[in-house]
Design an enzyme around this catalytic site. Structure first.
Site, PDB file in Angstrom:
ATOM      1  N   GLU A 148      32.378  40.958  44.172  1.00  0.00           N
ATOM      2  CA  GLU A 148      33.329  41.923  43.419  1.00  0.00           C
ATOM      3  C   GLU A 148      32.596  41.955  41.639  1.00  0.00           C
ATOM      4  OE1 GLU A 148      36.989  42.500  44.302  1.00  0.00           O
ATOM      5  OE2 GLU A 148      37.608  43.416  42.580  1.00  0.00           O
ATOM      6  N   LYS A 270      45.430  34.863  43.411  1.00  0.00           N
ATOM      7  CA  LYS A 270      45.861  36.034  41.699  1.00  0.00           C
ATOM      8  C   LYS A 270      46.732  36.612  43.167  1.00  0.00           C
ATOM      9  CE  LYS A 270      44.138  40.293  40.864  1.00  0.00           C
ATOM     10  NZ  LYS A 270      42.375  41.290  40.815  1.00  0.00           N
ATOM     11  N   GLU A 274      46.967  43.686  39.723  1.00  0.00           N
ATOM     12  CA  GLU A 274      46.538  44.917  41.049  1.00  0.00           C
ATOM     13  C   GLU A 274      46.242  44.949  41.776  1.00  0.00           C
ATOM     14  OE1 GLU A 274      42.681  43.904  39.631  1.00  0.00           O
ATOM     15  OE2 GLU A 274      42.497  44.946  37.764  1.00  0.00           O
ATOM     16  N   ASP A 353      40.701  42.039  29.486  1.00  0.00           N
ATOM     17  CA  ASP A 353      40.101  41.677  30.399  1.00  0.00           C
ATOM     18  C   ASP A 353      38.268  42.134  29.675  1.00  0.00           C
ATOM     19  OD1 ASP A 353      39.166  41.783  33.087  1.00  0.00           O
ATOM     20  OD2 ASP A 353      39.661  44.075  34.219  1.00  0.00           O
ATOM     21  N   GLU A 375      40.011  30.702  31.668  1.00  0.00           N
ATOM     22  CA  GLU A 375      39.152  31.892  32.534  1.00  0.00           C
ATOM     23  C   GLU A 375      37.870  32.510  31.940  1.00  0.00           C
ATOM     24  OE1 GLU A 375      40.353  33.907  35.620  1.00  0.00           O
ATOM     25  OE2 GLU A 375      39.707  35.345  35.506  1.00  0.00           O
ATOM     26  N   GLU A 381      30.589  41.587  34.397  1.00  0.00           N
ATOM     27  CA  GLU A 381      31.052  43.297  34.121  1.00  0.00           C
ATOM     28  C   GLU A 381      31.016  43.889  32.906  1.00  0.00           C
ATOM     29  OE1 GLU A 381      35.193  42.634  35.113  1.00  0.00           O
ATOM     30  OE2 GLU A 381      36.053  44.228  35.850  1.00  0.00           O
ATOM     31  N   GLU A 499      27.619  44.316  21.639  1.00  0.00           N
ATOM     32  CA  GLU A 499      29.201  44.820  20.781  1.00  0.00           C
ATOM     33  C   GLU A 499      28.899  46.155  19.628  1.00  0.00           C
ATOM     34  OE1 GLU A 499      30.908  42.130  17.862  1.00  0.00           O
ATOM     35  OE2 GLU A 499      32.979  42.695  18.566  1.00  0.00           O
ATOM     36  N   TRP A 529      45.686  52.503  34.149  1.00  0.00           N
ATOM     37  CA  TRP A 529      45.287  50.697  33.648  1.00  0.00           C
ATOM     38  C   TRP A 529      46.251  50.187  32.626  1.00  0.00           C
ATOM     39  CZ3 TRP A 529      43.996  48.512  37.364  1.00  0.00           C
ATOM     40  CH2 TRP A 529      43.022  49.021  38.828  1.00  0.00           C
TER      41      TRP A 529
HETATM   42  C1  GCU Z   1      39.172  43.057  36.452  1.00  0.00           C
HETATM   43  C2  GCU Z   1      38.169  43.216  37.199  1.00  0.00           C
HETATM   44  C3  GCU Z   1      38.487  43.751  38.580  1.00  0.00           C
HETATM   45  C4  GCU Z   1      38.763  41.442  39.049  1.00  0.00           C
HETATM   46  C5  GCU Z   1      39.653  42.081  37.566  1.00  0.00           C
HETATM   47  C6  GCU Z   1      40.263  40.271  37.898  1.00  0.00           C
HETATM   48  O1  GCU Z   1      40.073  43.954  36.772  1.00  0.00           O
HETATM   49  O2  GCU Z   1      37.017  45.113  36.897  1.00  0.00           O
HETATM   50  O3  GCU Z   1      37.371  43.663  39.934  1.00  0.00           O
HETATM   51  O4  GCU Z   1      39.186  41.761  40.175  1.00  0.00           O
HETATM   52  O5  GCU Z   1      39.219  41.610  36.722  1.00  0.00           O
HETATM   53  O6  GCU Z   1      40.624  39.498  37.759  1.00  0.00           O
HETATM   54  O7  GCU Z   1      41.590  39.430  38.847  1.00  0.00           O
END
Ligand code: GCU
Length: 666
Positions: A148, A270, A274, A353, A375, A381, A499, A529
């Site tokens: 991911e 987690k 999400e 994020d 973190e 990303e 940036e 979101w």
């Molecule tokens: C972001 C990311 C996801 C990931 C999430 C997380 O939203 O796009 O892919 O799972 O962060 O940190 O849990």
């Protein structure tokens, strides 16, 4: 020849070997020569010194201290500290554990590899104590081999739902130990499908084997846990953390897991995020969930790292009251003090994020009685997918140096996560990692600087971004001074350049939804979101002041007042906190709209300069490295051009205000 790069373990022959002293002997003291980490340290030293200087030092062991097991937590720093000094015709490394010796060995190898004088480096004696207890990488690897947010191939841990252990496993352990990493989470935080079975006998043998290899390099093994395991693999109908049946199931499960994987140090969770399950489903708090698991794993000296990335991901764009930026704070502050000793809250650096610029999460400095871990994300990303060059260590330096004003002294993020501010036993820093099975581990060869840099910075927070970059270039590209300067001129400004051509003034987002690469100004604007820029024909920005969502007031003073006022808020974050007219004049003296135009034109022009600088290295560095980065630069320039054109054109059409300099805007 191996089919992947050795990066900072390349150990190429040194011309300048006179500088390095004769290093006939290496004295190792404080530890037993039978310790397996010590053995690995000695093997590294011997191989490295032979390859670089063609010498074979003899190794002498001094008296060993008592046998110790490094326990999770603060005492890790004592045990991992090392001292290197000059002794007779060689060097002495003294430490209280094998890990300390290993870090000392890599220090010596780095000194030689960078062609620094050993005399100078160690004459006065050099003692290094790791800044943070936990220095961790989080792999978002899935068991089917995909990663991911991975931009450098597939996973090297998994293939077809099996765990792969090969030569690369050990090389990875060596690579990350060399920069000071002492913990990894080996699977994605979104624990689904086969990964839910990692805590069953389907995978125990391989995990035990993997844990042993990592332990040989002082690296603790951690796994992401499916919070709803009781339902998904346990056959229960609940995951309520206060339900006796659920607690009992976990007790039995954890006894089995820690017996089968003795090196396991804990779990990352987690939950309620999400779409992932969590205690909220049962009307319980995050603390209820974390504590239930932590109490059970405590018997095995293990910890629960609980993520604070909990927010409502199904927001209506018309709803101006809900603010995703507030969510971490609102969800976690009320239970400050309730989390048990072996729980650490893992907090993303910003409240959204991993955007290219965000304020620091107000949980840092807000939480006063809870173990905390930072973190960050070196997987690029939102910062260019390891296509665009974006050296992130300058950003991490800013984050670590941020003053939270949570106490009279020791109030920076670095102080908090090192354990200093609160005297916490458990704390540290984690990065979502940028590695994969590409030949060079990180896709873009220059993205290796973020892996290298994260480890070095986590180990020694006082190092500068410049020094770290320079070490990386000397060890992995070339020691030729012209090359070193050119690559530094590419790496050091790359984050600000990225940036400039992407989203301005802290507003973030504007990326293509789902993939998160490339420009789409309105892509996230009408989505669910909670990621808005709120641009209309008059202005742009999110009102997070006392008149808006109130987010600015979550900081301690004087930060709260600073962010709350458009006049005091730093330019680079002003649209994160304020909705402002395009004609608002920034501290820089420019209007918001002119700032947008200028930075986008400049950012694109500067990206072209970086690419030209790279072109000038042709023939001066390894062809494979040259070609790899050149190909990425071609894609970066296309991307930068798209961003520049789309953003400028969008805001010109919205505002109707032309560019003062009359440049071409579509
Ligand atoms: C972001 C990311 C996801 C990931 C999430 C997380 O939203 O796009 O892919 O799972 O962060 O940190 O849990």
């Amino acid at each position: 020849m191996k089919d992947y790069a050795k990066l900072w373990l390349a150990y190429s022959p040194k011309k300048n070997n006179r500088e390095c002293g004769d290093l006939k002997k290496i004295y190792i003291s404080g530890v037993s020569e039978n310790d397996k980490i010590v053995k690995n340290a000695v093997a590294e030293l011997k191989a490295g010194l032979k390859a670089m200087l063609d010498i074979e030092p003899s190794i002498e062991y001094g008296s060993a201290g008592p046998d110790i097991k490094i326990q999770n937590g603060k005492d890790m720093q004592d045990k991992e500290e090392y001292t290197i000094s000059i002794k007779d015709s060689g060097l002495e490394i003294a430490a209280k554990s094998g890990a300390g010796i290993l870090y000392g060995a890599f220090d010596i190898l780095r000194t030689v590899a960078c062609e620094e004088s050993v005399e100078k480096a160690y004459a006065a004696g050099k003692t290094v104590r790791p800044s943070n207890p936990l220095r961790m990488l989080n792999h978002w690897d899935n068991m089917d081999g995909s990663i991911e947010r991975g931009y450098s191939g597939e996973s090297f841990f998994y293939e077809n739902n099996e765990i792969v252990i090969d030569e690369r496993t050990k090389d990875y352990a060596r690579l990350i130990a060399a920069v000071g990493i002492n913990a990894i989470v080996i699977n994605n935080v979104n624990v689904k499908q086969a990964a839910s079975y990692m805590i069953t006998d389907r995978y125990f043998d391989k995990l035990a084997q993997l844990g042993e290899i990592l332990a040989g390099y002082g690296i603790g093994l951690y796994m992401s846990l499916n919070y709803a395991s009781t339902i998904e693999i346990g056959g229960l109908d609940s995951a309520d953390p206060l339900d006796e049946k659920v607690i009992e199931w976990w007790k039995v499960k954890m006894a089995e897991v820690f017996k089968k994987i003795p090196t396991l140090k804990g779990f990352l969770v987690k939950a309620d995020s999400e779409g992932r399950p969590g205690p909220f489903t049962y009307g319980r708090t995050q603390a209820d969930g974390a504590n239930m698991l932590a109490d059970i794993v405590k018997d095995y000296d293990a910890i629960i790292i609980w993520r604070c990335f909990v927010y409502n991901c199904k927001q209506d764009w018309r709803d101006r009251k809900t603010d995703r930026a507030r969510a971490g704070y609102d969800n976690f502050i009320p239970m400050d003090g309730d989390y048990h000793d072996n729980v650490i809250l893992q907090i993303k650096n910003g409240p959204m994020d991993f955007q290219i610029r965000e304020p620091i999460s107000p949980l840092f400095g807000g939480l006063k009685k809870t173990n905390q871990m930072l973190e960050v994300q070196i997987a690029q990303e939102y910062t260019g997918h390891q296509i665009d060059v974006c050296y992130l260590i300058p950003e991490f330096k800013e984050i670590l140096g941020f003053k939270t004003y949570c106490s009279e002294k020791d109030d920076t993020v670095a102080d908090i996560i090192s354990g200093k501010t609160l005297g916490s036993r458990f704390s540290g820093i984690a990065a979502v990692t940028n590695t994969g099975n590409d030949f060079n581990w990180t896709g873009n060869y220059l993205a290796g600087a973020n892996l290298y840099g994260f480890g070095r910075l986590a180990f020694d927070t006082d190092l500068s971004a410049e020094q770290i970059a320079e070490e990386f270039v000397r060890m992995t590209i070339s020691e030729n001074e012209e090359v070193v300067s050119a690559v530094l001129e590419i790496l050091l400004p790359s984050r600000e350049i990225y940036e400039r051509y992407t989203s301005p003034l802290g507003i973030g987002w504007m990326v293509t939804p789902a993939t998160h690469y490339g420009c789409s100004v309105d892509g996230y604007e009408y989505d669910r979101w909670g990621t808005y820029h709120r641009a209309d024909h008059l202005g742009i920005g999110v009102d997070r002041t006392d008149k808006g969502t109130g987010y600015a007031l979550l900081y301690n003073e004087p930060n709260a007042s600073m962010y709350n006022s458009p006049d005091d808020c730093p330019d680079e974050l002003v649209l994160f906190f304020h909705h402002l007219p395009y004609t608002h004049v920034l501290h820089s003296g420019k209007t918001v709209i002119q700032h947008i135009y200028d930075t986008h034109f400049e950012g694109y022009a500067q990206a072209r300069e970086l690419a030209a600088k790279w072109d000038s290295l042709k023939g001066k560095i390894d062809d494979a490295i040259f070609d790899n980065v050149k190909e990425r630069f071609e894609r970066q320039l296309y991307n930068a051009r798209e961003w520049c054109d789309q953003v400028n054109s969008y805001f010109y059409r919205k505002s109707g205000i032309p560019d003062e300099k009359g440049r071409e805007i579509w």
